[in-house]
Write a protein that holds these residues in place. Structure first.
Motif, PDB file in Angstrom:
ATOM      1  N   LEU A  50       0.835  -1.201   0.000  1.00  0.00           N
ATOM      2  CA  LEU A  50       0.000   0.000   0.000  1.00  0.00           C
ATOM      3  C   LEU A  50       0.865   1.244   0.000  1.00  0.00           C
ATOM      4  CD1 LEU A  50      -2.615  -0.931   2.760  1.00  0.00           C
ATOM      5  CD2 LEU A  50      -2.929  -1.033   0.289  1.00  0.00           C
ATOM      6  N   CYS A  51       0.470   2.251  -0.794  1.00  0.00           N
ATOM      7  CA  CYS A  51       1.136   3.551  -0.717  1.00  0.00           C
ATOM      8  C   CYS A  51       0.771   4.186   0.632  1.00  0.00           C
ATOM      9  CB  CYS A  51       0.704   4.454  -1.881  1.00  0.00           C
ATOM     10  SG  CYS A  51      -1.016   4.987  -1.823  1.00  0.00           S
ATOM     11  N   LYS A  52       1.475   5.232   1.002  1.00  0.00           N
ATOM     12  CA  LYS A  52       1.213   5.894   2.294  1.00  0.00           C
ATOM     13  C   LYS A  52      -0.240   6.350   2.406  1.00  0.00           C
ATOM     14  CE  LYS A  52       5.207   6.062   4.484  1.00  0.00           C
ATOM     15  NZ  LYS A  52       5.391   5.138   5.585  1.00  0.00           N
ATOM     16  N   ASP A  53      -0.792   6.894   1.312  1.00  0.00           N
ATOM     17  CA  ASP A  53      -2.150   7.423   1.370  1.00  0.00           C
ATOM     18  C   ASP A  53      -3.189   6.309   1.527  1.00  0.00           C
ATOM     19  OD1 ASP A  53      -4.023   9.560   1.391  1.00  0.00           O
ATOM     20  OD2 ASP A  53      -4.464   9.192  -0.728  1.00  0.00           O
ATOM     21  N   CYS A  54      -3.047   5.214   0.785  1.00  0.00           N
ATOM     22  CA  CYS A  54      -4.009   4.107   0.886  1.00  0.00           C
ATOM     23  C   CYS A  54      -3.805   3.294   2.167  1.00  0.00           C
ATOM     24  CB  CYS A  54      -3.908   3.199  -0.333  1.00  0.00           C
ATOM     25  SG  CYS A  54      -4.559   3.954  -1.844  1.00  0.00           S
ATOM     26  N   HIS A  55      -2.659   3.509   2.826  1.00  0.00           N
ATOM     27  CA  HIS A  55      -2.393   2.822   4.087  1.00  0.00           C
ATOM     28  C   HIS A  55      -2.799   3.678   5.282  1.00  0.00           C
ATOM     29  CE1 HIS A  55       0.717   0.810   6.952  1.00  0.00           C
ATOM     30  NE2 HIS A  55      -0.468   0.252   7.075  1.00  0.00           N
ATOM     31  N   GLN A  56      -2.235   4.866   5.375  1.00  0.00           N
ATOM     32  CA  GLN A  56      -2.405   5.676   6.582  1.00  0.00           C
ATOM     33  C   GLN A  56      -3.104   7.009   6.357  1.00  0.00           C
ATOM     34  OE1 GLN A  56       1.744   5.760   7.708  1.00  0.00           O
ATOM     35  NE2 GLN A  56       1.426   4.098   9.177  1.00  0.00           N
ATOM     36  N   GLY A  57      -3.521   7.274   5.124  1.00  0.00           N
ATOM     37  CA  GLY A  57      -4.190   8.543   4.841  1.00  0.00           C
ATOM     38  C   GLY A  57      -5.514   8.659   5.588  1.00  0.00           C
ATOM     39  N   SER A  58      -5.797   9.844   6.110  1.00  0.00           N
ATOM     40  CA  SER A  58      -7.015  10.018   6.918  1.00  0.00           C
ATOM     41  C   SER A  58      -8.284   9.828   6.084  1.00  0.00           C
ATOM     42  CB  SER A  58      -7.017  11.382   7.599  1.00  0.00           C
ATOM     43  OG  SER A  58      -7.017  12.425   6.644  1.00  0.00           O
ATOM     44  N   GLY A  61      -7.007   6.051   3.449  1.00  0.00           N
ATOM     45  CA  GLY A  61      -6.307   4.914   4.029  1.00  0.00           C
ATOM     46  C   GLY A  61      -7.172   3.867   4.697  1.00  0.00           C
ATOM     47  N   ILE A  62      -6.612   2.653   4.759  1.00  0.00           N
ATOM     48  CA  ILE A  62      -7.270   1.535   5.438  1.00  0.00           C
ATOM     49  C   ILE A  62      -7.457   1.857   6.922  1.00  0.00           C
ATOM     50  CG2 ILE A  62      -5.113   0.265   5.916  1.00  0.00           C
ATOM     51  CD1 ILE A  62      -8.303  -1.465   4.811  1.00  0.00           C
ATOM     52  N   GLY A  64      -8.071   4.862   7.955  1.00  0.00           N
ATOM     53  CA  GLY A  64      -8.851   6.096   7.970  1.00  0.00           C
ATOM     54  C   GLY A  64     -10.262   5.839   7.453  1.00  0.00           C
ATOM     55  N   GLN A  65     -10.729   6.715   6.575  1.00  0.00           N
ATOM     56  CA  GLN A  65     -12.097   6.620   6.064  1.00  0.00           C
ATOM     57  C   GLN A  65     -12.251   5.644   4.889  1.00  0.00           C
ATOM     58  OE1 GLN A  65     -13.492  10.564   5.158  1.00  0.00           O
ATOM     59  NE2 GLN A  65     -13.041  11.321   7.213  1.00  0.00           N
ATOM     60  N   ARG A  66     -11.157   5.163   4.338  1.00  0.00           N
ATOM     61  CA  ARG A  66     -11.157   4.154   3.262  1.00  0.00           C
ATOM     62  C   ARG A  66     -11.859   4.616   1.988  1.00  0.00           C
ATOM     63  NH1 ARG A  66     -11.653  -1.736   6.034  1.00  0.00           N
ATOM     64  NH2 ARG A  66     -10.572  -1.218   7.954  1.00  0.00           N
ATOM     65  N   GLN A  67     -11.810   5.896   1.677  1.00  0.00           N
ATOM     66  CA  GLN A  67     -12.519   6.395   0.495  1.00  0.00           C
ATOM     67  C   GLN A  67     -12.003   5.776  -0.804  1.00  0.00           C
ATOM     68  OE1 GLN A  67     -12.624  10.679   0.600  1.00  0.00           O
ATOM     69  NE2 GLN A  67     -13.971  10.713   2.378  1.00  0.00           N
ATOM     70  N   MET A  68     -10.688   5.641  -0.948  1.00  0.00           N
ATOM     71  CA  MET A  68     -10.132   5.038  -2.157  1.00  0.00           C
ATOM     72  C   MET A  68     -10.524   3.565  -2.244  1.00  0.00           C
ATOM     73  SD  MET A  68      -8.491   5.423  -4.994  1.00  0.00           S
ATOM     74  CE  MET A  68      -7.648   6.972  -4.839  1.00  0.00           C
ATOM     75  N   TRP A  69     -10.524   2.892  -1.124  1.00  0.00           N
ATOM     76  CA  TRP A  69     -10.923   1.487  -1.070  1.00  0.00           C
ATOM     77  C   TRP A  69     -12.375   1.334  -1.534  1.00  0.00           C
ATOM     78  CZ3 TRP A  69      -7.865  -2.634   0.901  1.00  0.00           C
ATOM     79  CH2 TRP A  69      -6.607  -2.247   1.369  1.00  0.00           C
TER      80      TRP A  69
END
Length: 90
Positions: A50-58, A61-62, A64-69
Motif C-alpha cells: 500500500l502507498c502511504k495514502d491508501c495505508h495511513q491517509g485520513s 487509508g485503510i 482512515g475513512q477508506r474512500q479510495m478502497w
C-alpha cells in the motif's frame, strides 16, 4: 515501525516484506516503494503493498475513512490477491 509486543520477523519474512515493499500500491497502483500492511499483526505472509495514502491517509487509508478502497470496491482480501498476483505471476 515494529510494535514492542510483536515478535521480530524471521529472515524469510524480512525478505518477503522487502519484496512486497517493492510493488506498486494494490489499491491505487502508485509506484513503489510501498508500505507493507499486515492484515493480521505478525502474519507477514498476508501482507499487502500500500502507498502511504491508501495505508495511513485520513481520507483514503485503510486506517482512515477508506474512500479510495470504497471507490475501487476493494477490501483487504481483494488487495491481498492483487499483491500475491504481482509477487508470483507478474
Amino acid at each position: 515501525m515494529q510494535s514492542k509486543n510483536k515478535k521480530a520477523p524471521t529472515k524469510a519474512e524480512r525478505e518477503h516484506i522487502e519484496r512486497v515493499k517493492d510493488l506498486p500500491c494494490s489499491v491505487c497502483d502508485q509506484h513503489g516503494p510501498s508500505d507493507c500492511h499486515e492484515i493480521k499483526q505478525g502474519q507477514w505472509i498476508t501482507s499487502i503493498a500500500l502507498c502511504k495514502d491508501c495505508h495511513q491517509g485520513s481520507r483514503n487509508g485503510i486506517h482512515g475513512q477508506r474512500q479510495m478502497w470504497t471507490l475501487k470496491k476493494l477490501d483487504e482480501l481483494d488487495a491481498l490477491a492483487i499483491t500475491l498476483g504481482r509477487l508470483f505471476w507478474n
